[in-house]
Design a protein around this motif. Structure first.
Motif, mmCIF file in Angstrom:
data_model
loop_
_atom_site.group_PDB
_atom_site.id
_atom_site.type_symbol
_atom_site.label_atom_id
_atom_site.label_comp_id
_atom_site.label_asym_id
_atom_site.label_seq_id
_atom_site.Cartn_x
_atom_site.Cartn_y
_atom_site.Cartn_z
ATOM 1 N N LYS A 6 10.583 51.186 83.752
ATOM 2 C CA LYS A 6 11.404 51.450 82.575
ATOM 3 C C LYS A 6 11.347 50.258 81.622
ATOM 4 O O LYS A 6 11.443 49.106 82.036
ATOM 5 N N GLY A 7 11.163 50.534 80.343
ATOM 6 C CA GLY A 7 11.101 49.471 79.347
ATOM 7 C C GLY A 7 9.729 48.841 79.215
ATOM 8 O O GLY A 7 9.572 47.836 78.540
ATOM 9 N N HIS A 8 8.715 49.435 79.834
ATOM 10 C CA HIS A 8 7.365 48.880 79.783
ATOM 11 C C HIS A 8 6.818 48.953 78.360
ATOM 12 O O HIS A 8 6.957 49.970 77.691
ATOM 13 N N LYS A 9 6.213 47.886 77.906
ATOM 14 C CA LYS A 9 5.585 47.843 76.599
ATOM 15 C C LYS A 9 4.120 47.467 76.769
ATOM 16 O O LYS A 9 3.781 46.579 77.549
ATOM 17 N N ASP A 10 3.242 48.130 76.029
ATOM 18 C CA ASP A 10 1.807 47.885 76.135
ATOM 19 C C ASP A 10 1.385 46.579 75.471
ATOM 20 O O ASP A 10 0.489 45.898 75.949
ATOM 21 N N VAL A 11 2.009 46.248 74.347
ATOM 22 C CA VAL A 11 1.638 45.075 73.555
ATOM 23 C C VAL A 11 2.860 44.179 73.419
ATOM 24 O O VAL A 11 3.964 44.657 73.198
ATOM 25 N N VAL A 12 2.652 42.881 73.533
ATOM 26 C CA VAL A 12 3.743 41.913 73.398
ATOM 27 C C VAL A 12 3.459 41.041 72.183
ATOM 28 O O VAL A 12 2.345 40.550 72.008
ATOM 29 N N PHE A 13 4.458 40.854 71.339
ATOM 30 C CA PHE A 13 4.347 40.015 70.150
ATOM 31 C C PHE A 13 4.996 38.671 70.421
ATOM 32 O O PHE A 13 6.108 38.609 70.927
ATOM 33 N N PHE A 14 4.288 37.599 70.047
ATOM 34 C CA PHE A 14 4.789 36.239 70.225
ATOM 35 C C PHE A 14 5.078 35.603 68.879
ATOM 36 O O PHE A 14 4.677 36.121 67.836
ATOM 37 N N ALA A 15 5.746 34.460 68.896
ATOM 38 C CA ALA A 15 6.053 33.719 67.681
ATOM 39 C C ALA A 15 4.761 33.238 67.027
ATOM 40 O O ALA A 15 3.766 32.994 67.712
ATOM 41 N N PRO A 16 4.747 33.111 65.707
ATOM 42 C CA PRO A 16 3.551 32.615 65.021
ATOM 43 C C PRO A 16 3.183 31.212 65.481
ATOM 44 O O PRO A 16 4.040 30.349 65.635
ATOM 45 N N LYS A 17 1.909 31.035 65.741
ATOM 46 C CA LYS A 17 1.336 29.734 66.132
ATOM 47 C C LYS A 17 2.007 29.145 67.365
ATOM 48 O O LYS A 17 2.223 27.951 67.465
ATOM 49 N N SER A 18 2.367 29.986 68.297
ATOM 50 C CA SER A 18 2.954 29.487 69.538
ATOM 51 C C SER A 18 1.968 29.684 70.675
ATOM 52 O O SER A 18 1.005 30.431 70.566
ATOM 53 N N LYS A 19 2.216 29.010 71.743
ATOM 54 C CA LYS A 19 1.362 29.147 72.904
ATOM 55 C C LYS A 19 1.729 30.417 73.659
ATOM 56 O O LYS A 19 2.852 30.897 73.585
ATOM 57 N N ARG A 20 0.809 30.943 74.399
ATOM 58 C CA ARG A 20 1.037 32.188 75.125
ATOM 59 C C ARG A 20 2.126 32.051 76.189
ATOM 60 O O ARG A 20 2.675 33.026 76.631
ATOM 61 N N GLY A 21 2.469 30.863 76.580
ATOM 62 C CA GLY A 21 3.503 30.671 77.580
ATOM 63 C C GLY A 21 4.910 30.821 77.030
ATOM 64 O O GLY A 21 5.867 30.830 77.780
#
Length: 87
Positions: A6-21
């Motif tokens: 439940k709540g699964h999302k295919d794509v995750v959006f991150f902050a601009p110019k941030s590291k993937r962590g």
């Protein structure tokens, strides 16, 4: 078809110019991601706030609530004045 949690999302959006962590800002389906990329490629200089204005203008686009929710998440976090680098 696989079962997703439940709540699964295919794509995750991150902050601009941030590291993937870093913590994700929002998630969406692949179709919504493709739609946001398409709108961004049409208006490459538009900020996130301007993209939200365009998407909520019913004379230009059909309302996509999931795309507006992603843009709202960016604006809530203070990234409304940034130009995204979605591809």
């Amino acid at each position: 078809m696989p079962k997703y949690p439940k709540g699964h999302k295919d794509v995750v959006f991150f902050a601009p110019k941030s590291k993937r962590g870093s913590r994700p800002i929002a998630g969406s389906t692949t179709a919504t991601n493709d739609f946001l990329v398409l709108v961004h490629e049409t208006y490459p200089e538009a900020t996130i706030s301007r993209l939200k204005e365009l998407l909520t203008d019913r004379s230009k686009f059909i309302l996509n609530p999931e795309a507006v929710a992603v843009l709202d998440a960016y604006i809530t976090r203070g990234y409304g004045d940034y130009v995204p680098e979605w591809r």
